[in-house]
Design an enzyme around this catalytic site. Structure first.
Site, PDB file in Angstrom:
ATOM      1  N   THR A 175       1.029   5.522   3.685  1.00 25.92           N
ATOM      2  CA  THR A 175       0.934   5.247   4.443  1.00 25.92           C
ATOM      3  C   THR A 175       0.711   6.397   5.373  1.00 25.92           C
ATOM      4  OG1 THR A 175       2.577   3.957   4.910  1.00 25.92           O
ATOM      5  CG2 THR A 175       2.116   4.290   6.603  1.00 25.92           C
TER       6      THR A 175
ATOM      7  N   GLY B 145       6.453  -4.281   5.010  1.00 28.69           N
ATOM      8  CA  GLY B 145       6.959  -3.108   5.008  1.00 28.69           C
ATOM      9  C   GLY B 145       7.468  -2.380   6.897  1.00 28.69           C
TER      10      GLY B 145
ATOM     11  N   THR C  84       6.475   7.518   6.320  1.00 30.33           N
ATOM     12  CA  THR C  84       6.238   6.613   5.259  1.00 30.33           C
ATOM     13  C   THR C  84       6.858   6.983   3.610  1.00 30.33           C
ATOM     14  OG1 THR C  84       4.441   7.072   3.596  1.00 30.33           O
ATOM     15  CG2 THR C  84       5.108   9.345   4.690  1.00 30.33           C
ATOM     16  N   GLY C  85       7.038   6.614   3.428  1.00 29.22           N
ATOM     17  CA  GLY C  85       8.330   5.901   2.728  1.00 29.22           C
ATOM     18  C   GLY C  85       8.595   4.928   2.250  1.00 29.22           C
TER      19      GLY C  85
ATOM     20  N   GLY D 164       9.601   1.317   2.708  1.00 29.14           N
ATOM     21  CA  GLY D 164       9.752   0.475   3.840  1.00 29.14           C
ATOM     22  C   GLY D 164      10.930   0.062   3.696  1.00 29.14           C
TER      23      GLY D 164
HETATM   24  N1  ASP Z   1       6.265   2.823   4.366  1.00 28.82           N
HETATM   25  C1  ASP Z   1       5.443   1.714   3.015  1.00 28.82           C
HETATM   26  C2  ASP Z   1       5.734   0.324   3.196  1.00 28.82           C
HETATM   27  O1  ASP Z   1       6.687   0.705   2.516  1.00 28.82           O
HETATM   28  C3  ASP Z   1       4.325   2.255   2.694  1.00 28.82           C
HETATM   29  C4  ASP Z   1       4.691   3.982   2.247  1.00 28.82           C
HETATM   30  O2  ASP Z   1       4.371   5.053   3.627  1.00 28.82           O
HETATM   31  O3  ASP Z   1       3.773   4.924   1.387  1.00 28.82           O
HETATM   32  O4  ASP Z   1       4.943  -0.654   3.397  1.00 28.82           O
END
Ligand code: ASP
Length: 320
Positions: free
Chosen positions: A151, A181, A202-203, A205
């Site tokens: 993200t 997310g 980011t990660g 969600g």
């Molecule tokens: N946080 C985002 C989600 O879960 C995905 C990401 O950041 O890679 O939609």
């Protein structure tokens, strides 16, 4: 002092544009929107905007948010299809007196009514990723962020002390239709208060939302912690908590900046990169590394790393 910090290498072109604007005393709202739009528009970044990876029905559904740290206005869109710049729609929503968070068809109607650019966001390249993934995962249906899930999340400070935060993402590759997310969820994917500072995530969600991690970082900064201390405490404590209660913790990488332009970053994964520009620092990409005691440190990305990054992103793709 002005500054901008953002998740992942993909934000570099955007934050460079924003830094040029901030240098000329542009507003933190305009600068962050410009920076995020640059990432949304570049088709080779496969997890944000145009070229973003589709859901399990091969549709690109995007999440985005915008927050104003002076007024605490928040605008968000979830699972929006066929619009070029979700962050700009989110920003306009942040100015509405109510109806600030719209999803799906409602968000699309709002965007249409306000003349936002319609665009088919599914690229040929994303279709190839989709088909290849279907082939690879026929027996494995567990919801997992694909490797390299990203993200773009940013925090921005202008020379008048105005702060903003914004996010944009296509979310998890192969997510269910309608899945939203953390990225458009205030306190989880982002939070900013001009009197303190801001943070963005980011990660995975589903896990970031369990801890409202962006808000927790801002809260810790308000108590007097530096951005780095706040990120370390919030991310590492919550990572441990998830492991204790659930046996595992999803990927979590958080960036933060306070209202003096000081910044911090903490991640629980290998391979995280981020980009920063401030009055005192030209736009720079950092890689997060871990030493033998699993203590994280930052390394400026080498030219070789940067060249290799772009070469892999733009390399021709073959359908398996
Ligand atoms: N946080 C985002 C989600 O879960 C995905 C990401 O950041 O890679 O939609």
């Amino acid at each position: 002092m002005y500054g901008i910090i953002a998740t992942w290498r993909m934000s570099l072109e955007g934050i460079s544009e924003a830094a040029d604007m901030l240098k000329k005393s542009a507003d933190a709202g305009d600068s962050i929107e410009t920076a995020i739009r640059a990432v949304e528009d570049f088709e080779f970044y496969k997890s944000v905007g145009y070229g973003g990876l589709p859901n399990e029905e091969m549709e690109v559904e995007l999440d985005a948010a915008f927050m104003d740290g002076d007024t605490l206005d928040v605008g968000c869109v979830g699972a929006i299809k066929d619009y070029a710049n979700p962050v700009s729609i989110a920003r306009m929503l942040s100015k509405e007196p109510v109806n600030n968070f719209l999803v799906g068809a409602g968000a699309e109607k709002y965007a249409h009514r306000h003349g936002f650019e319609r665009k088919n966001m599914l690229t040929e390249r994303a279709k190839i990723h989709y088909h290849n993934r279907v082939k690879e995962t026929t027996e494995n249906t567990e919801l997992k962020p694909y490797s390299g899930h990203d993200t773009v999340g940013m925090v921005c400070l202008d020379d008048k002390g105005h702060m903003t935060a914004a996010t944009s993402t296509s979310g998890l590759f192969m997510k269910h239709a309608g899945r939203v997310g953390d990225s458009p969820v205030s306190g989880s994917g982002f939070y900013v208060d001009s009197e303190v500072g801001g943070a963005s995530a980011t990660g995975l969600g589903e896990d970031v939302m369990k801890g409202c991690v962006s808000y927790e970082i801002v809260r810790l900064m308000k108590e007097g912690k530096t951005p780095q201390e706040a990120c370390d405490i919030a991310v590492n404590t919550f990572d441990k908590e998830l492991k204790k209660r659930r046996g595992k913790a999803g990927d979590m990488s958080l960036i933060a900046m306070n209202n003096k332009g000081e910044w911090g970053v903490t991640t629980n994964i290998e391979g995280f990169s981020f980009a920063v520009a401030t009055e005192n620092e030209e736009p720079t990409v950092y890689l997060v590394k871990f030493d033998e005691n699993h203590k994280q440190y930052f390394e400026v990305a080498s030219k070789e790393w940067m060249d290799n990054y772009m070469a892999t992103r733009t390399a021709p793709l073959v359908r398996k």
